[in-house]
Design a protein around this motif. Structure first.
Motif, PDB file in Angstrom:
ATOM      1  N   GLY A  85       0.849  -1.178   0.000  1.00  0.00           N
ATOM      2  CA  GLY A  85       0.000   0.000   0.000  1.00  0.00           C
ATOM      3  C   GLY A  85       0.888   1.234   0.000  1.00  0.00           C
ATOM      4  N   TYR A  86       0.488   2.281   0.729  1.00  0.00           N
ATOM      5  CA  TYR A  86       1.313   3.491   0.741  1.00  0.00           C
ATOM      6  C   TYR A  86       1.042   4.299   2.002  1.00  0.00           C
ATOM      7  N   ALA A  87       2.012   5.129   2.341  1.00  0.00           N
ATOM      8  CA  ALA A  87       1.860   6.099   3.428  1.00  0.00           C
ATOM      9  C   ALA A  87       2.673   7.325   3.043  1.00  0.00           C
ATOM     10  N   THR A  88       2.062   8.498   3.159  1.00  0.00           N
ATOM     11  CA  THR A  88       2.709   9.714   2.659  1.00  0.00           C
ATOM     12  C   THR A  88       3.355  10.569   3.733  1.00  0.00           C
ATOM     13  N   ALA A  89       2.906  10.443   4.964  1.00  0.00           N
ATOM     14  CA  ALA A  89       3.442  11.297   6.027  1.00  0.00           C
ATOM     15  C   ALA A  89       3.100  10.694   7.381  1.00  0.00           C
ATOM     16  N   TRP A  90       3.899  11.048   8.386  1.00  0.00           N
ATOM     17  CA  TRP A  90       3.706  10.497   9.729  1.00  0.00           C
ATOM     18  C   TRP A  90       2.359  10.899  10.317  1.00  0.00           C
ATOM     19  N   ASP A  91       1.887  12.086   9.976  1.00  0.00           N
ATOM     20  CA  ASP A  91       0.602  12.537  10.527  1.00  0.00           C
ATOM     21  C   ASP A  91      -0.575  12.164   9.627  1.00  0.00           C
ATOM     22  N   LYS A  92      -0.338  11.334   8.609  1.00  0.00           N
ATOM     23  CA  LYS A  92      -1.424  10.870   7.730  1.00  0.00           C
ATOM     24  C   LYS A  92      -1.276   9.371   7.465  1.00  0.00           C
ATOM     25  N   LEU A  93      -1.029   8.631   8.534  1.00  0.00           N
ATOM     26  CA  LEU A  93      -0.816   7.194   8.378  1.00  0.00           C
ATOM     27  C   LEU A  93      -2.129   6.460   8.137  1.00  0.00           C
ATOM     28  N   PRO A  94      -2.093   5.332   7.419  1.00  0.00           N
ATOM     29  CA  PRO A  94      -3.285   4.486   7.299  1.00  0.00           C
ATOM     30  C   PRO A  94      -3.736   4.026   8.682  1.00  0.00           C
ATOM     31  N   LEU A 120     -14.991 -12.452  14.706  1.00  0.00           N
ATOM     32  CA  LEU A 120     -13.603 -12.648  14.287  1.00  0.00           C
ATOM     33  C   LEU A 120     -12.675 -11.879  15.221  1.00  0.00           C
ATOM     34  N   GLU A 121     -11.454 -12.401  15.356  1.00  0.00           N
ATOM     35  CA  GLU A 121     -10.450 -11.746  16.198  1.00  0.00           C
ATOM     36  C   GLU A 121      -9.138 -11.661  15.432  1.00  0.00           C
ATOM     37  N   PHE A 122      -8.529 -10.453  15.433  1.00  0.00           N
ATOM     38  CA  PHE A 122      -7.254 -10.247  14.740  1.00  0.00           C
ATOM     39  C   PHE A 122      -6.276  -9.501  15.643  1.00  0.00           C
ATOM     40  N   ASP A 123      -5.017  -9.860  15.483  1.00  0.00           N
ATOM     41  CA  ASP A 123      -3.916  -9.141  16.135  1.00  0.00           C
ATOM     42  C   ASP A 123      -2.840  -8.969  15.064  1.00  0.00           C
ATOM     43  N   ILE A 124      -2.761  -7.771  14.490  1.00  0.00           N
ATOM     44  CA  ILE A 124      -1.879  -7.504  13.344  1.00  0.00           C
ATOM     45  C   ILE A 124      -0.879  -6.430  13.750  1.00  0.00           C
ATOM     46  N   ARG A 125       0.373  -6.791  13.804  1.00  0.00           N
ATOM     47  CA  ARG A 125       1.390  -5.879  14.332  1.00  0.00           C
ATOM     48  C   ARG A 125       2.193  -5.252  13.186  1.00  0.00           C
ATOM     49  N   ASN A 126       1.544  -4.359  12.457  1.00  0.00           N
ATOM     50  CA  ASN A 126       2.206  -3.534  11.441  1.00  0.00           C
ATOM     51  C   ASN A 126       2.563  -2.198  12.076  1.00  0.00           C
ATOM     52  N   TRP A 127       3.822  -1.799  11.923  1.00  0.00           N
ATOM     53  CA  TRP A 127       4.286  -0.577  12.571  1.00  0.00           C
ATOM     54  C   TRP A 127       4.924   0.348  11.552  1.00  0.00           C
ATOM     55  N   PHE A 128       4.695   1.632  11.738  1.00  0.00           N
ATOM     56  CA  PHE A 128       5.303   2.648  10.882  1.00  0.00           C
ATOM     57  C   PHE A 128       6.469   3.304  11.612  1.00  0.00           C
ATOM     58  N   LYS A 129       7.347   3.896  10.848  1.00  0.00           N
ATOM     59  CA  LYS A 129       8.540   4.541  11.388  1.00  0.00           C
ATOM     60  C   LYS A 129       8.621   5.953  10.829  1.00  0.00           C
ATOM     61  N   MET A 130       8.931   6.932  11.677  1.00  0.00           N
ATOM     62  CA  MET A 130       9.043   8.304  11.204  1.00  0.00           C
ATOM     63  C   MET A 130      10.136   8.402  10.146  1.00  0.00           C
ATOM     64  N   GLY A 131       9.821   9.111   9.080  1.00  0.00           N
ATOM     65  CA  GLY A 131      10.764   9.271   7.986  1.00  0.00           C
ATOM     66  C   GLY A 131      11.321  10.685   7.950  1.00  0.00           C
ATOM     67  N   PRO A 132      12.027  11.022   6.881  1.00  0.00           N
ATOM     68  CA  PRO A 132      12.263  10.133   5.740  1.00  0.00           C
ATOM     69  C   PRO A 132      13.284   9.046   6.057  1.00  0.00           C
TER      70      PRO A 132
END
Length: 695
Positions: free
Chosen positions: A233-242, A269-281
């Motif tokens: 997918g995509y992410a454009t900025a730290w303050d506009k994360l999915p 249903l039960e989900f535990d999804i550990r996707n993490w974002f990191k401050m860029g650039p």
């Protein structure tokens, strides 16, 4: 009794065999080659590097800690072998991404583990999240969005508006629910990928996703067919994360859950999804290491593979199976004590999965190096064993002694060298792997042949892309590393570099002609001095109305693809060799394409720049006929128009026989000017008028 010609031929064959044997002996006696083979046989570490890449660092998505840390490790490892190594900056992503574990299960009506994935740069859950199921009845996701037809764009807009209306009309239906979306997932993020989402403003949340978030949905679930592609997918900025999880669920489980919900059963249903974002650039780099040449240090043999991967798996097959043998090949060369005449450079490319970004960046920054790259060896495909190579005719003599030690090195995979005397067009745009970036620049690439046991689609961009896929192919990986090391060192140590002549076609238009028996010739077409006749021939080959604008075009609907070289047994031949008279092979067109299309009568005109001065001259003798000369025949200059000359396969002309079928004539256009030579109806009529005026 053996006649003189036979004795001469036999003597020549024996001389060639003896020469090859001497070359092989010299190569085998080279102490560096001997040490490479000894180390590569007794202590091959290709799988060690694969283990580190995939199990220690994991999936190496561009912009992830896994990629950054793996790049630092590779840099360190190359320096341990005494190589000149550097990180070559390619670019940066605005936000980084890291993936942790993910879990999911159906809790009600029965407990069942769920098989699913989420694209990179999409949201995880807020810890363990449990909820019921809701269905979005409107399906806007299966309609193409950006870069689609105006009709589909409008359909998309209407469907999105309808889906938003469905959500806003009953937001409580979706609150704290996992929302089932109709249609099969392609593996890409629900909201687009790589800063090119379906909606024009990449900084804003798409309105449909915003509607689901506002309603309080927990996430969306799409149906996913085997082999379970999971992309990005995509992410454009730290303050506009999915913020809304994007789950791709195994199709059979999706169908089961949907059926239960449609029956009215309570589904949880039960989900535990550990996707993490990191401050860029977050910057990302190619990893480049060089063993500097002693005589011609500015000339390079490039060993390349891409280091990044998608990370639903750990990037073992794509492209750990390319990078790890190449790392080992570089170790074998470096630790053998090799001092090659030319530099050997390994490049582990970044961001190949994002459009060959790393390889194009490296070449773009080094225009002065490009002409001095002798060859590029790329590996990106599968953990298969190298069994040979097909090389341009001009390379064959130089390559024979290099590969001679490999001929019987491993009886399972005896190395066989083949030659290809037919140049190819340089690619016009990036292809599916980094070697195409080099080919676009006119840099020769070495094509190895490999075994075919592995089904590449099983792991390509899927959850299956794991180290376990490589284990059954351990010997294949090790053998490929050894072959690559021997070949790269041999090419680097040649007295003269491999020629670029005959590798790629010069700019122009070409006809690639094949008979039913497999005889193949290639001729250049003189569209400058004989434009009308050349255009007519192209129309014969491609059908009378190829696409306007200089494309390759194709035959009319229903006629298969014989003009493009793809004729099957049910497609009529494009021509039949009728007779041999006066050194000319006539070929009247008999395909249904020409039976159904009235071809114009061409005004007679000789070609001032091309004469019938030898074998292999291609000409047009009428609106529906072309020919090839088998010998010099100047009398044809006054009768017909010569439009081309054979540049490859000329020695095969003598094998043409009456009754042979011409199965295909493929037109190849190389260069912008050639691609701009139009042969559609409008352009052809204009050529007819211009030619009539000049008579």
């Amino acid at each position: 009794m053996v006649n003189r010609s036979v004795r001469s031929a036999l003597a020549l064959c024996l001389s060639v065999v003896a020469l090859v044997s001497v070359y092989a002996l010299v190569a085998e006696q080279d102490p560096v080659v001997q040490r490479i083979i000894q180390m590569g046989t007794a202590d091959n570490q290709a799988m060690r590097w694969a283990d580190i890449m995939t199990n220690r660092f994991g999936g190496r998505v561009t912009g992830s800690d896994a990629y950054t840390n793996a790049a630092q490790w590779a840099l360190w490892q190359f320096t341990q072998w005494g190589l000149e190594a550097e990180l070559d900056e390619v670019g940066e992503v605005p936000v980084g991404f890291n993936r942790g574990p993910w879990f999911g299960k159906m809790v009600k009506p029965a407990e069942k583990t769920l098989y699913f994935g989420t694209p990179t740069f999409t949201a995880g859950t807020k810890g363990v999240q449990r909820g019921g199921v809701a269905m979005l009845r409107t399906d806007p996701y299966s309609i193409p969005g950006r870069n689609a037809s105006a009709e589909n764009v409008e359909k998309k807009r209407v469907a999105v508006d309808a889906a938003i209306a469905e959500i806003t009309a009953s937001p409580a239906t979706f609150k704290d629910k996992w929302v089932l979306i109709a249609g099969d997932s392609t593996g890409f993020g629900r909201d687009g990928r790589r800063n090119t989402p379906e909606y024009a403003d990449a900084t804003l949340m798409p309105p449909l996703t915003q509607a689901l978030v506002t309603a309080g949905a927990l996430g969306t679930i799409q149906r996913m067919k085997a082999p379970y592609n999971i992309l990005d997918g995509y992410a454009t900025a730290w303050d506009k994360l999915p913020v809304l999880p994007d789950i791709k669920l195994l199709d059979t489980q999706y169908d089961e859950i949907r059926a239960l919900a449609e029956k009215g059963d309570a589904v949880e249903l039960e989900f535990d999804i550990r996707n993490w974002f990191k401050m860029g650039p977050v910057k990302y780099h190619n990893i480049v290491a060089t063993l500097r040449g002693t005589t011609y240090p500015d000339e390079h043999i490039i060993i390349g593979s891409h280091f990044d991967s998608f990370d639903a798996g750990t990037g073992a097959v794509d492209d750990g199976s390319g990078s790890s043998p190449h790392i080992e090949a570089m170790r074998l060369i470096a630790q053998s004590g090799a001092r090659p005449k030319r530099s050997i450079t390994i490049i582990l490319f970044a961001a190949e999965e994002n459009g060959l970004v790393g390889s194009q960046s490296w070449l773009r920054k080094r225009p002065d190096v490009q002409p001095k790259i002798v060859a590029m060896i790329n590996r990106d495909g599968s953990p298969s064993a190298i069994t040979g190579a097909t090389v341009p005719g001009g390379w064959y003599a130089a390559m024979e002694p290099i590969v001679a030690p490999l001929a019987n090195l491993n009886p399972t995979w005896p190395f066989r060298l083949a030659r290809n005397d037919y140049p190819s067009a340089r690619p016009e745009r990036p292809g599916g792997t980094d070697s195409s970036s080099f080919a676009m620049a006119g840099i020769p690439t070495l094509n190895f042949t490999v075994t075919r046991e592995y089904t590449y689609s099983r792991a390509w961009h899927t959850l299956n892309d794991l180290y376990s896929e490589l284990v059954p192919f351990t010997k294949h990986q090790q053998h490929s590393a050894l072959v690559t090391a021997v070949v790269a060192y041999g090419v680097a140590n040649l007295e003269t570099p491999l020629t670029r002549a005959g590798v790629y076609l010069d700019d122009g238009i070409y006809a690639d002609l094949t008979t039913a028996s497999g005889t193949r010739i290639m001729a250049s077409l003189d569209y400058v001095n004989a434009p009308l006749q050349t255009a007519n021939f192209i129309r014969i080959a491609e059908g009378s109305t190829p696409q306007a604008g200089g494309g390759r075009g194709g035959p009319p609907p229903g006629m298969g693809g014989q003009g493009r070289g793809g004729a099957g047994p049910d497609v009529p031949p494009i021509g039949t060799i009728l007779d041999v008279k006066g050194g000319v092979v006539s070929a009247n067109i008999v395909s249904d394409v020409q039976k159904s299309v009235a071809m114009p009568r061409l005004p007679g005109r000789s070609n001032p720049a091309l004469k019938h001065d030898g074998p292999g001259v291609l000409g047009v003798s009428g609106p529906n006929a072309f020919y090839l000369t088998l010998q010099r025949n100047t009398g044809l200059d006054r009768k017909y128009t010569a439009i081309g000359r054979v540049i490859a396969g000329e020695d095969l002309l003598r094998t043409f026989k009456k009754g042979d079928r011409i199965r295909s004539v493929r037109i190849i256009r190389a260069g912008q000017v050639a691609r701009g030579f139009r042969t559609d109806n409008e352009a052809f009529a204009k050529l007819m008028q211009e030619t009539s005026k000049t008579r």
